[in-house]
Design a protein around this motif. Structure first.
Motif, PDB file in Angstrom:
ATOM      1  N   ARG A 148       0.877  -1.171   0.000  1.00  0.00           N
ATOM      2  CA  ARG A 148       0.000   0.000   0.000  1.00  0.00           C
ATOM      3  C   ARG A 148       0.910   1.216   0.000  1.00  0.00           C
TER       4      ARG A 148
ATOM      5  N   GLU B 254      -2.958   4.075  -2.709  1.00  0.00           N
ATOM      6  CA  GLU B 254      -3.866   3.221  -1.943  1.00  0.00           C
ATOM      7  C   GLU B 254      -4.289   3.898  -0.636  1.00  0.00           C
TER       8      GLU B 254
ATOM      9  N   ASP C 174      -7.498  -0.932  -0.460  1.00  0.00           N
ATOM     10  CA  ASP C 174      -6.853  -1.307  -1.717  1.00  0.00           C
ATOM     11  C   ASP C 174      -5.412  -1.721  -1.442  1.00  0.00           C
TER      12      ASP C 174
ATOM     13  N   ALA D 130      -1.824  -3.153  -3.801  1.00  0.00           N
ATOM     14  CA  ALA D 130      -1.266  -3.350  -5.138  1.00  0.00           C
ATOM     15  C   ALA D 130      -0.322  -4.542  -5.098  1.00  0.00           C
TER      16      ALA D 130
ATOM     17  N   SER E 104       2.681  -6.191  -7.486  1.00  0.00           N
ATOM     18  CA  SER E 104       3.549  -6.096  -8.660  1.00  0.00           C
ATOM     19  C   SER E 104       4.295  -7.407  -8.840  1.00  0.00           C
TER      20      SER E 104
ATOM     21  N   THR F 299       1.661  -4.353 -12.510  1.00  0.00           N
ATOM     22  CA  THR F 299       1.033  -4.076 -11.216  1.00  0.00           C
ATOM     23  C   THR F 299      -0.482  -4.149 -11.342  1.00  0.00           C
ATOM     24  N   GLN F 300      -1.102  -4.845 -10.412  1.00  0.00           N
ATOM     25  CA  GLN F 300      -2.559  -4.990 -10.384  1.00  0.00           C
ATOM     26  C   GLN F 300      -3.076  -4.563  -9.015  1.00  0.00           C
ATOM     27  N   THR F 301      -4.195  -3.842  -9.004  1.00  0.00           N
ATOM     28  CA  THR F 301      -4.826  -3.396  -7.766  1.00  0.00           C
ATOM     29  C   THR F 301      -5.916  -4.379  -7.347  1.00  0.00           C
TER      30      THR F 301
ATOM     31  N   PRO G  42       6.278   1.904  -7.350  1.00  0.00           N
ATOM     32  CA  PRO G  42       5.655   1.479  -8.616  1.00  0.00           C
ATOM     33  C   PRO G  42       6.576   1.703  -9.807  1.00  0.00           C
TER      34      PRO G  42
END
Length: 360
Positions: free
Chosen positions: A239, A243, A261, A263, A265, A276-278, A360
């Motif tokens: 996070r 997020e 939320d 993330a 990666s 990267t996906q949330t 990120p």
């Protein structure tokens, strides 16, 4: 990778009510408990029965319907303290000194149909058992899977010999259990090993709503060589500012971690570029259940059913389960993402890292 994510409470399938099923809000299972009190069913098999059934490993079995007799720490928001499993199974196999246990949410398949069966679901979309009561008040427990206490994919991870050793036997199903006093079940569950103190506090206490975190792992050549079917080369769960801002704008700290939320990666052996996906999480039993979100990217399909699961690990680690191809090591809209995870990327043990490692 690991063969068991936790002892006893297995990764599991089935009937989920939206969010976690509420013991108080779920349809009352009057078949199991006509007066609404906690109900206990059990059976202890004698030597003659076990000799006549050589493929039955279970020597003692108890099923408890009601409030948690184990009282394990959980990840559910403090405002949902009544949210809980309402079905608990414990078995002791031949020669074992202590039982193992699993728990789930038990509900009628069709609440409007009095003749409808009862199914008990577990985490990670697995089934604990199907239940019915016969005309003598005995509980018929069926659909008990041999790997109920093992991780998804354990047969592949452990190999056939160890899997057969750790799983239940071919005759361990269709049990006929007698009604017993609730205290009998409580005494049986009291025989279970206490929670490993090395697991520490639940994630919802360890991780704060307004604080970033970073967990991850980079797999070296030796590990990848010994796991040729593993696609993941590196992974981060975190996070960060995005997020944190999302939760600050629309989250409720009283219901933490619901709505949080995270993330994830990943890089793979085939692609060095990081993807990267949330995911949006909610606390459920002893895990965070996190559904893929399209907040940060566009998809040509509905990815909301793609779910990963987070649990606390020993020594401050975090466990991530990916039973059904929900990580971006594959295109989440492709056929490769359909069904169960086929590669050796089902369970990860992640270490805490400095926040800079999750940039990120």
């Amino acid at each position: 990778m690991t063969s068991r994510m936790i002892r006893g409470s297995a990764l599991g399938a089935a009937l989920f009510i939206s969010g976690a099923a509420l013991a108080d809000d779920a349809p009352k299972l009057t078949e199991l408990s006509p007066n609404g009190a906690d109900a206990c069913f059990g059976r202890v098999y004698d030597a003659a029965h076990l000799k006549a059934h050589p493929h039955q490993k279970v020597a003692r079995i108890f099923f408890y319907h009601g409030h948690d007799p184990v009282s394990r720490p959980n990840e559910e928001p403090s405002t949902m303290s009544d949210t809980a499993y309402n079905g608990f199974l414990t078995t002791t196999v031949r020669g074992a000194k202590k039982p193992e246990w699993a728990a789930g949410w038990c509900n009628k398949e069709d609440p409007s149909d009095k003749a409808s069966g009862i199914r008990c679901g577990m985490e990670c979309d697995r089934t604990l058992a199907s239940l019915k009561v016969d005309d003598k008040g005995r509980l018929i427990l069926s659909d008990l899977q041999p790997d109920v206490y093992l991780d998804a994919g354990a047969e592949e991870d452990l190999g056939k010999a160890k899997y057969n050793e750790q799983s239940l036997g071919s005759e361990d199903d269709n049990f006929r259990l007698d009604p017993m006093p609730a205290d009998t079940c409580k005494a049986e569950f009291a025989r279970i090993d206490p929670i490993d103190p090395a697991l520490g506090a639940p994630l919802r206490e360890r991780l704060k709503p307004d604080q970033p975190f970073c967990y991850g792992r980079d797999y070296d050549d030796a590990h990848l060589k010994s796991h040729p079917d593993q696609v993941t080369q590196s992974i981060r769960v975190f996070r960060g500012p995005i997020e944190l801002a999302s939760f600050a704008a629309g989250g409720d700290t009283a219901n933490w971690p619901d709505g949080a939320d995270i993330a994830v990666s990943v890089t793979t052996r085939q692609k060095e570029a990081k993807v990267t996906q949330t995911y949006t999480c909610q606390g459920e039993a002893d895990q965070w259940r996190c559904s893929a979100s399209s907040k940060m990217s566009d998809f040509g399909c509905d990815i909301s059913q793609k779910e990963i699961f987070l649990k606390r690990g020993a020594g401050g680690t975090m466990m991530l389960a990916n039973p059904n191809s929900a990580l971006a090591i594959v295109d989440l809209c492709s056929k490769a993402a359909g069904g169960k995870t086929k590669s050796d990327d089902k369970v990860y043990r992640l270490n805490p890292m400095p926040q800079s490692a999750c940039t990120p």
